[in-house]
Design an enzyme around this catalytic site. Structure first.
Site, PDB file in Angstrom:
ATOM      1  N   TYR A   1     -10.221  -0.800   1.767  1.00 49.55           N
ATOM      2  CA  TYR A   1      -9.789  -0.695   3.158  1.00 49.55           C
ATOM      3  C   TYR A   1      -9.515   0.745   3.564  1.00 49.55           C
ATOM      4  O   TYR A   1      -9.115   1.564   2.740  1.00 49.55           O
ATOM      5  CB  TYR A   1      -8.490  -1.481   3.345  1.00 49.55           C
ATOM      6  CG  TYR A   1      -8.595  -2.597   4.365  1.00 49.55           C
ATOM      7  CD1 TYR A   1      -8.859  -3.902   3.965  1.00 49.55           C
ATOM      8  CD2 TYR A   1      -8.421  -2.344   5.726  1.00 49.55           C
ATOM      9  CE1 TYR A   1      -8.951  -4.920   4.893  1.00 49.55           C
ATOM     10  CE2 TYR A   1      -8.516  -3.363   6.659  1.00 49.55           C
ATOM     11  CZ  TYR A   1      -8.787  -4.647   6.243  1.00 49.55           C
ATOM     12  OH  TYR A   1      -8.874  -5.647   7.158  1.00 49.55           O
TER      13      TYR A   1
ATOM     14  N   ASP B   1       0.798  -1.227   0.000  1.00 45.71           N
ATOM     15  CA  ASP B   1       0.000   0.000   0.000  1.00 45.71           C
ATOM     16  C   ASP B   1       0.832   1.278   0.000  1.00 45.71           C
ATOM     17  O   ASP B   1       0.347   2.327  -0.420  1.00 45.71           O
ATOM     18  CB  ASP B   1      -0.963  -0.005   1.187  1.00 45.71           C
ATOM     19  CG  ASP B   1      -2.052  -1.066   1.017  1.00 45.71           C
ATOM     20  OD1 ASP B   1      -2.380  -1.372  -0.141  1.00 45.71           O
ATOM     21  OD2 ASP B   1      -2.553  -1.573   2.020  1.00 45.71           O
TER      22      ASP B   1
END
Ligand code: CO
Length: 683
Positions: free
Chosen positions: A400, A316
């Site tokens: 998320y 990420d």
């Protein structure tokens, strides 16, 4: 483009007397872009991956004094869509020149924000993709969500697109425009998409699995209007934080002072929030603790070995850019109280300047009691409220959300905490089938087991640049004359001399922690001053060393790493992890096994949150937490929190017993005298 713009005057930014770590302003990013465009080096399809402050050398920053002029430089990454070439540039904003221009072969920079949308639009328009969906009865492309998963590297399987800039897209289906599409994964379809040529390379169809139909909605309109089983609870009364005299911090530029703490705030597309020059005012001087601290990497490896899921290994930070994906925060929702927000500026891929408003939130929080004692003979109570300073940002990465929080406490503690929320990744399964590698969270819908492995890079300077690290754990004294009652135990401290000795795992049963000490600065007991890294929840990495993701993110295999400071060693997975085949981060940095003793060193801590999904995490996950602390351990000669004043009693309402104000305000009446404390003599 370059020729046309060369007619204009290059903007010029003079050296300024601001602090050398002040982030680039929007004007400075615009200037960096313009200087590059006018340099004649950019092709017509060149795009800006990022433009950030080229941080001056540490010696320059530490030697800087107010009023001193420091040249301003920008570091810029460029991707040319025409040939896929990647360049790094350093632009002197002070001189309006390009001082470094280098082709970096064989790498893919992280994704750019507009590439997400380009991928989704092109994939949805692709005939082969539409045909794969038609086989599943899906024809309304407006309701299809295409998520751009990073492509990673899977050996032979990835060879056919080795030299292309690709994503591996996966799809979900909304039942209506406001529906949570993650409830309806389109299983068995993946798309390899080339971002340079904007074309679908391959549609992989491994066969349909029935589309889970149960809704998974959480948005307000579904709770209050459509659901027949739930509605908003009605017994929640208002809760307001009032700070009538304002916050206790002060901000100058990006420098923050709060209580005895001082530090600077920065923000980069890859790392998000960066803290610099963290120090604590003690005895009239600011004592340094850390030079630079930031989340530098994170990987979310999924644990389902099935073909449609083993490709899910999102980096990420290094592949997506956790800072680029930061939210604009809202008062009363994300943060409560007297808030100071910070904006960030980034380069858009086409050369625009993106203002990201309110990406960093700073505020104070009451955090229960800081310390307390009742002298049960005199009945004098001393208690102090703990106030902490919170500096945070929140990012949305596809399904998320991650919140990243630094806390500063009045007792010298620094805490880091990550809050995990949002929507779990999902797959379709035959309802009722066994689900070994995940949890069925709704009929026919499952979420695979996965980990969230973070790495925080901390450039330490405990009371000065030269530090050493010790491993500390507890041992029982062997039974015998030295330990006649069998109760003796001690903390054993071992100096970590080399990078390999510092590659360690947590050991909660032995009470393991690590101490960063300065052998040249002694406390009043004659011991080297120290801060200790106190681990919190952690788990090991559940991937074999041979796993593709392990070969690209080797940092996950150890919780502690320590390296001697090198200015260009900033990321646990290296500078270019997107589509990387080998790890150029910590395993490469440490391969020469350098000395880390009594030197300028960097501590890297891996925190791994193990997520075995629960039905209660669906459809939107209540926050999960993971973190660690840095606590003074002999840094001060005694508690640094004695000078925190008692709280005024007026903040308590009249219905309480008033027992937590100044020292003698009602203890006689509150029951303490009668509760046995006077008589029991020992605790
Ligand atoms: Co999770």
């Amino acid at each position: 483009m370059a020729i046309a713009l060369a007619m204009k005057d290059a903007p010029r930014v003079t050296a300024t007397s601001q602090h050398p770590l002040e982030p680039l302003t929007g004007d400075e990013i615009a200037a960096a872009v313009s200087i590059l465009q006018q340099s004649g080096r950019l092709g017509p399809k060149a795009r800006f991956v990022l433009a950030v402050l080229q941080e001056p050398q540490k010696e320059i920053v530490l030697g800087w004094s107010p009023g001193q002029e420091v040249p301003r430089e920008a570091f810029v990454q460029i991707l040319d869509n025409a040939d896929g070439k990647v360049y790094e540039a350093v632009v002197s904003l002070t001189e309006s020149t390009v001082t470094r221009w280098e082709h970096i072969p064989g790498v893919q920079p992280s994704l750019m924000l507009d590439e997400f949308f380009e991928c989704e639009t092109a994939v949805k328009a692709d005939a082969a993709f539409q045909a794969a969906l038609a086989k599943r009865g899906i024809t309304d492309m407006a309701l299809v969500m295409v998520d751009p998963w990073s492509a990673g590297w899977y050996g032979d399987e990835s060879k056919s697109y080795e030299n292309r800039r690709v994503l591996r897209a996966m799809a979900w289906l909304r039942s209506e425009p406001g529906d949570n599409g993650y409830a309806h994964p389109i299983e068995g379809v993946a798309v390899i998409f080339d971002l340079n040529t904007a074309e679908v390379v391959e549609v992989i169809d491994t066969g349909a699995v029935p589309l889970p139909s149960a809704p998974g909605n959480y948005a307000r309109e579904y709770i209050s209007e459509f659901s027949d089983t739930s509605e908003f609870r009605k017994d929640l009364k208002p809760y307001e934080v009032a700070q009538p005299e304002g916050p206790s911090f002060s901000v100058t530029g990006h420098e923050v002072k709060w209580q005895k703490w001082s530090f600077r705030i920065g923000f980069t597309p890859r790392e998000g929030l960066v803290l610099y020059t963290i120090g604590y005012l003690d005895g009239g001087e600011v004592r340094p603790i850390m030079y630079r601290a930031a989340l530098c990497d994170m990987v979310v490896p999924y644990g389902d070995p099935g073909y449609n899921h083993y490709h899910k290994n999102a980096f990420d930070c290094g592949e997506y850019g956790i800072g680029m994906l930061a939210n604009a925060l809202e008062l009363g929702c994300d943060c409560l109280g007297e808030i100071r927000y910070f904006d960030a500026y980034m380069a858009g891929s086409r050369g625009s300047v993106l203002k990201m408003p309110n990406v960093v939130c700073m505020h104070e929080e009451d955090f229960g009691i800081l310390w307390k004692h009742v002298d049960w003979r005199t009945n004098q109570t001393e208690v102090r409220r703990s106030r902490r300073l919170v500096v945070s940002f929140i990012s949305t990465v596809g399904n998320y959300e991650y919140g990243f929080y630094w806390y500063f406490y009045q007792d010298g503690t620094i805490q880091y905490e990550i809050k995990l929320t949002g929507i779990m990744n999902t797959g379709a399964m035959v309802p009722g089938d066994t689900c070994k590698y995940g949890t069925e969270i709704a009929p026919g819908l499952y979420s695979p087991n996965h980990e969230h492995s973070f790495n925080v890079r901390m450039d330490m300077m405990v009371d000065g640049p030269k530090n050493s690290v010790y491993e500390v754990h507890c041992e029982m004294e062997p039974e015998g004359p030295e330990n006649p009652a069998g109760n003796g135990y001690f903390a054993k401290s071992t100096l970590l001399k080399t990078e390999s000795e510092a590659q360690q795992l947590v050991d909660p049963l032995a009470g393991r922690y690590w101490k960063i000490t300065n052998p040249h600065a002694l406390n009043s007991m004659g011991k080297p001053v120290s801060y200790k890294l106190a681990p919190g929840e952690n788990t090991s990495a559940f991937q074999h060393a041979s796993a593709y993701v392990s070969k690209r993110a080797g940092y996950m295999s150890k919780h502690l790493w320590v390296t001697p400071y090198e200015a260009d060693e900033l990321y646990a997975t290296g500078k270019y992890p997107n589509q990387s085949q080998i790890d150029t981060g910590l395993p490469a940095y440490t391969k020469d096994n350098r000395s880390i003793e009594d030197t300028d060193l960097v501590v890297w801590y891996t925190l791994t949150h193990n997520h075995i999904p629960r039905p209660e995490d669906w459809p939107v996950m209540p926050v999960g937490y993971i973190g660690f602390s840095l606590k003074p351990a002999g840094f001060f000669d005694r508690s640094p929190a004695l000078d925190v004043p008692p709280t005024s009693a007026k903040c308590c309402t009249s219905t309480s017993n008033g027992s937590y104000g100044s020292s003698s305000n009602g203890h006689n009446g509150n029951g303490h005298n009668g509760n046995g404390h006077n008589g029991n003599g020992a605790h």
